[in-house]
Design a protein around this motif. Structure first.
Motif, PDB file in Angstrom:
ATOM      1  N   TYR A  31       0.825  -1.043  -0.576  1.00 16.21           N
ATOM      2  CA  TYR A  31       0.071  -0.376   0.058  1.00 16.21           C
ATOM      3  C   TYR A  31       1.028   1.254  -0.006  1.00 16.21           C
ATOM      4  N   TYR A  33       0.572   5.555  -0.675  1.00  8.46           N
ATOM      5  CA  TYR A  33      -0.495   6.540  -0.528  1.00  8.46           C
ATOM      6  C   TYR A  33      -0.377   8.110  -0.767  1.00  8.46           C
ATOM      7  N   TYR A  35      -0.273  12.090   0.833  1.00 10.20           N
ATOM      8  CA  TYR A  35      -1.747  12.749   1.113  1.00 10.20           C
ATOM      9  C   TYR A  35      -0.430  14.727   0.847  1.00 10.20           C
ATOM     10  N   GLN A  37      -0.725  18.398   3.147  1.00 11.92           N
ATOM     11  CA  GLN A  37      -0.439  18.839   4.573  1.00 11.92           C
ATOM     12  C   GLN A  37      -1.236  20.586   4.195  1.00 11.92           C
ATOM     13  N   LEU A  43      -3.918  16.349   7.788  1.00  8.57           N
ATOM     14  CA  LEU A  43      -3.450  15.455   6.291  1.00  8.57           C
ATOM     15  C   LEU A  43      -4.373  15.154   5.196  1.00  8.57           C
ATOM     16  N   TYR A  48      -4.404   7.095  -3.559  1.00 12.34           N
ATOM     17  CA  TYR A  48      -3.578   5.622  -2.741  1.00 12.34           C
ATOM     18  C   TYR A  48      -3.231   4.688  -4.086  1.00 12.34           C
ATOM     19  N   GLU A  59      -9.232  12.098  -0.892  1.00 15.41           N
ATOM     20  CA  GLU A  59     -10.190  13.586  -0.255  1.00 15.41           C
ATOM     21  C   GLU A  59     -10.197  14.589  -1.521  1.00 15.41           C
ATOM     22  N   PHE A  90       3.129  14.127   1.502  1.00 12.89           N
ATOM     23  CA  PHE A  90       4.195  13.183   2.312  1.00 12.89           C
ATOM     24  C   PHE A  90       2.977  12.458   1.184  1.00 12.89           C
ATOM     25  N   VAL A  98      -5.370  -2.545   7.238  1.00  7.70           N
ATOM     26  CA  VAL A  98      -4.664  -0.784   7.240  1.00  7.70           C
ATOM     27  C   VAL A  98      -4.463  -1.362   9.015  1.00  7.70           C
ATOM     28  N   GLN A 100      -2.262  -2.220   9.601  1.00  8.71           N
ATOM     29  CA  GLN A 100      -0.804  -1.954  10.213  1.00  8.71           C
ATOM     30  C   GLN A 100       0.057  -0.401   9.800  1.00  8.71           C
ATOM     31  N   PRO A 101       1.102   0.185  10.279  1.00 10.00           N
ATOM     32  CA  PRO A 101       1.127   1.562  10.531  1.00 10.00           C
ATOM     33  C   PRO A 101       2.027   1.896   9.193  1.00 10.00           C
ATOM     34  N   GLN A 102       1.540   2.783   8.799  1.00  4.86           N
ATOM     35  CA  GLN A 102       1.846   3.548   7.415  1.00  4.86           C
ATOM     36  C   GLN A 102       3.510   4.311   7.605  1.00  4.86           C
ATOM     37  N   PHE A 104       6.097   7.544   6.699  1.00  6.82           N
ATOM     38  CA  PHE A 104       6.102   8.156   5.678  1.00  6.82           C
ATOM     39  C   PHE A 104       7.850   8.702   5.153  1.00  6.82           C
ATOM     40  N   GLY A 105       8.026   9.432   4.039  1.00  5.60           N
ATOM     41  CA  GLY A 105       8.903  10.210   3.799  1.00  5.60           C
ATOM     42  C   GLY A 105       8.723  11.044   4.403  1.00  5.60           C
TER      43      GLY A 105
ATOM     44  N   ILE B   1     -15.457   9.393   3.741  1.00  6.31           N
ATOM     45  CA  ILE B   1     -14.861   9.699   4.972  1.00  6.31           C
ATOM     46  C   ILE B   1     -15.261   9.416   6.098  1.00  6.31           C
ATOM     47  N   TYR B  31     -11.919  -1.805  13.099  1.00  7.43           N
ATOM     48  CA  TYR B  31     -11.150  -2.404  12.774  1.00  7.43           C
ATOM     49  C   TYR B  31     -10.556  -2.633  13.029  1.00  7.43           C
ATOM     50  N   HIS B  34      -5.030   3.922  15.443  1.00  4.62           N
ATOM     51  CA  HIS B  34      -3.912   4.428  14.709  1.00  4.62           C
ATOM     52  C   HIS B  34      -3.639   5.812  15.833  1.00  4.62           C
ATOM     53  N   TYR B  36      -0.680   8.740  15.782  1.00  5.45           N
ATOM     54  CA  TYR B  36       0.618   8.868  15.143  1.00  5.45           C
ATOM     55  C   TYR B  36       1.360  10.036  15.821  1.00  5.45           C
ATOM     56  N   SER B  43       8.131  14.214   9.567  1.00  5.67           N
ATOM     57  CA  SER B  43       6.813  13.129   9.106  1.00  5.67           C
ATOM     58  C   SER B  43       6.726  12.726  10.583  1.00  5.67           C
ATOM     59  N   PRO B  44       5.357  12.635  10.354  1.00 12.23           N
ATOM     60  CA  PRO B  44       3.730  11.513  11.220  1.00 12.23           C
ATOM     61  C   PRO B  44       5.049  10.730  11.400  1.00 12.23           C
ATOM     62  N   ALA B  46       4.860   6.994  13.512  1.00  9.27           N
ATOM     63  CA  ALA B  46       4.356   5.557  13.896  1.00  9.27           C
ATOM     64  C   ALA B  46       4.121   5.281  15.516  1.00  9.27           C
ATOM     65  N   VAL B  49      -0.755   0.745  16.780  1.00 14.15           N
ATOM     66  CA  VAL B  49      -1.967   0.633  16.065  1.00 14.15           C
ATOM     67  C   VAL B  49      -2.677  -0.250  17.072  1.00 14.15           C
ATOM     68  N   PRO B  93      -9.248   3.231  10.098  1.00 11.61           N
ATOM     69  CA  PRO B  93      -9.134   2.700   8.783  1.00 11.61           C
ATOM     70  C   PRO B  93     -10.669   2.535   7.738  1.00 11.61           C
TER      71      PRO B  93
END
Lengths: 113, 110
Positions: A31, A33, A35, A37, A43, A48, A59, A90, A98, A100-102, A104-105, B1, B31, B34, B36, B43-44, B46, B49, B93
């Motif tokens: 996955y 994504y 975003y 800011q 965000l 995605y 969005e 980002f 989902v 699992q944590p994301q 980020f760059g 959303i 589900y 999260h 952060y 950057s964010p 984590a 979760v 999620p």
């Protein structure tokens, strides 16, 4: 470990120019994504992808395009830059699922003048 | 959303004090939740979760609890330090993506 790498870190564009923001990850994540800011807005998801060859709108997709030809790369394209697209962008990735944590760059700061 | 809400929007805490803040999310079809941490100009990153009702997770002086039946999670910072100054985001999620709250910005005063 490189993780999620975004290039460039900073860029100034003129109105109407186009550019591609690069994002690559070396964690074999399915996955990915994009975003943006916006000040005071947190965000906002642009696009995605859940795997190579699959992309979907978030969005705020208007004015942007993406492709996902490989698992590693997920570039974001701005075709006709507008001042409203001035933002910090980002890229993030996560393993399948989902829960699992994301990751980020470091972000790309883009100004359009 | 999905409608994910965080409160307060910002808070100031004296160094050494403890604090907590809230994330509210839709409780139906839960589900995961999260958290952060997002430092200024970075950057964010984590933190947690969480997937089970009643779950509590801890990372150093930061911990979080989860109530999936009523749709809220608390994040706690014990003995706040200046390096805890950041915006803390929660996210729920929504299909293959996350809906993020607007964040709680914590400023720790020395």
């Amino acid at each position: 470990n490189a993780g999620v790498t975004q290039t460039p870190k900073f860029r100034i564009l003129k109105i109407g120019q186009s550019m591609t923001l690069q994002c690559t990850q070396d964690m074999n994540h399915n996955y990915m994504y994009w975003y943006r800011q916006d000040p005071g807005m947190g965000l906002k998801l642009i696009y995605y992808s859940v795997g190579a060859g699959i992309t979907d709108k978030g969005e705020v997709p208007n004015g942007y395009n993406v492709s996902r030809s490989t698992t590693e790369d997920f570039p974001l394209r701005l075709e006709l830059a507008a001042p409203s697209q001035t933002s910090v962008y980002f890229c993030a990735s996560s393993p399948r699922g989902v829960n699992q944590p994301q990751h980020f760059g470091d972000g790309t700061r883009l100004s359009i003048l | 959303i999905l409608n994910v809400e965080q409160s307060p929007q910002s808070l100031h805490v004296q160094e050494g004090d403890s604090t907590n803040f809230t994330c509210s999310f839709p409780s139906s079809n839960f589900y995961a939740l999260h958290w952060y941490r997002w430092e200024t100009a970075k950057s964010p990153e984590a933190l947690f979760v969480m997937t089970l009702n009643g779950d509590e997770k801890k990372k150093g002086r930061i911990s979080a609890t989860l109530n999936t039946k009523e749709g809220y999670s608390y994040l706690y910072i014990k003995g706040s330090q200046p390096e805890d100054s950041a915006t803390y985001l929660c996210a729920s999620p929504n299909d293959y993506k996350l809906s993020f709250g607007a964040g709680t910005t914590v400023t720790v005063r020395a």
